[in-house]
Scaffold this active site. Sequence first.
Site: not given
Length: 395
Positions: A7, A9, A11-14, A33, A100, A124, A200
């Site tokens: 997934g 998103s 962002g840095v984490d995913s 998503m 979510c 993430g 979310c």
Amino acid sequence: MKRVVVGLSGGVDSSVAAFLLKKQGYEVIGLFMKNWHDDSVTISDECPWLDDSNDAMLVAEKLGIPFQTVDLSAQYKERIVDYMFNEYEKGRTPNPDVLCNREIKFDVFMDIALELGADFVATGHYCRKGTIEKNGKQIHQLLAGVDANKDQSYFLCQLSQAQLAKALFPIGELTKPEVREIAKSQNLVTAEKKDSQGLCFIGKVRLPEFLQQQLKPKEGVIVEVDSAFSKYNTEHPVFQVKQAELEYLSNKIQYSLNDGKVVGQHQGAHYFTKGQRKGLAVGGTKEPLFVIETDVEENVIYTGQGKNHPGLYRKALFVTNSELHWLREDLALANGQTMNVVARIRYRQPLEKAVLHKVDSGLYVEFENKQSAITEGQFVAWYTGDELLGSGVIS
């Protein structure tokens, strides 16, 4: 080669999760998503989904993985947004992020991933997965992330064994600074991107405006209750039966207008939640006012001065059977059983010592120390060590 759908998103984490999986030899597919269409309630320049989807696409391009966007806004509206309105209307405060994960990322989204032939779904999240053997059966564990400051296991407290079996959390062993370093070393466009703080996958939403779409403003009064109020100083009764004591400890005080003085007006009790300090717009008090109770039937908000006001604190809470969830089904308590745990009633709250008591109608969580702003509709999650065992909606 196992196939994983991440997934992404934006962002840095995913982004780093996708990079690590690819490096580990998985066949990785990135999916973004889209969960929201109505831009009128988002703070548009804060976190528009369009920018996020672009960033996700650029990351996928950089990593050389296939990418597509899936529109889940119909399911999101039905399962999250409608549920939120419904809960707020009842005077409860829902946690959309927990929902979510249970309803969208690890259900609708997971189904799409499995249709794409995925073996796993990855996110993430800062948490880890463990697997143990018990009576010849595999049992999956949800463990806190190594970065105590970022641990997000609480948000996944409603996952099931079946969902956990298909989940991967590639950054759970890393700290946030390490994740940013990896993103920088790979020149990922998200390396310096700020964390989104919104609902979310919707982005930042102005909650009152969001709620006002369905819940009409309705003027009512704000009442301030003095900390010397008689009901705070009653003797703790002696009980012959533990369950009667737990019921007493978990019951909230019922206030009436005569229990304090009217200090202001509000636009609807259902827009406020226990422990809230902002948005009351009442000045002239020695200490700031906190919401200690909302009454949506009578449309009254009860407040008290200071974060140590006795009206904010309770020692126990109750979860009904229908809203009780064991991630570790093998450890679920039978009626009459108890368990020593550590628990939290909101994200980022330090874990507190507690005892679970299973009764016919549900489960009591009795804390060693009184807890501030135990809020109906929020989730309580309990752990032993760094393993999350179960959770429930505070009733």
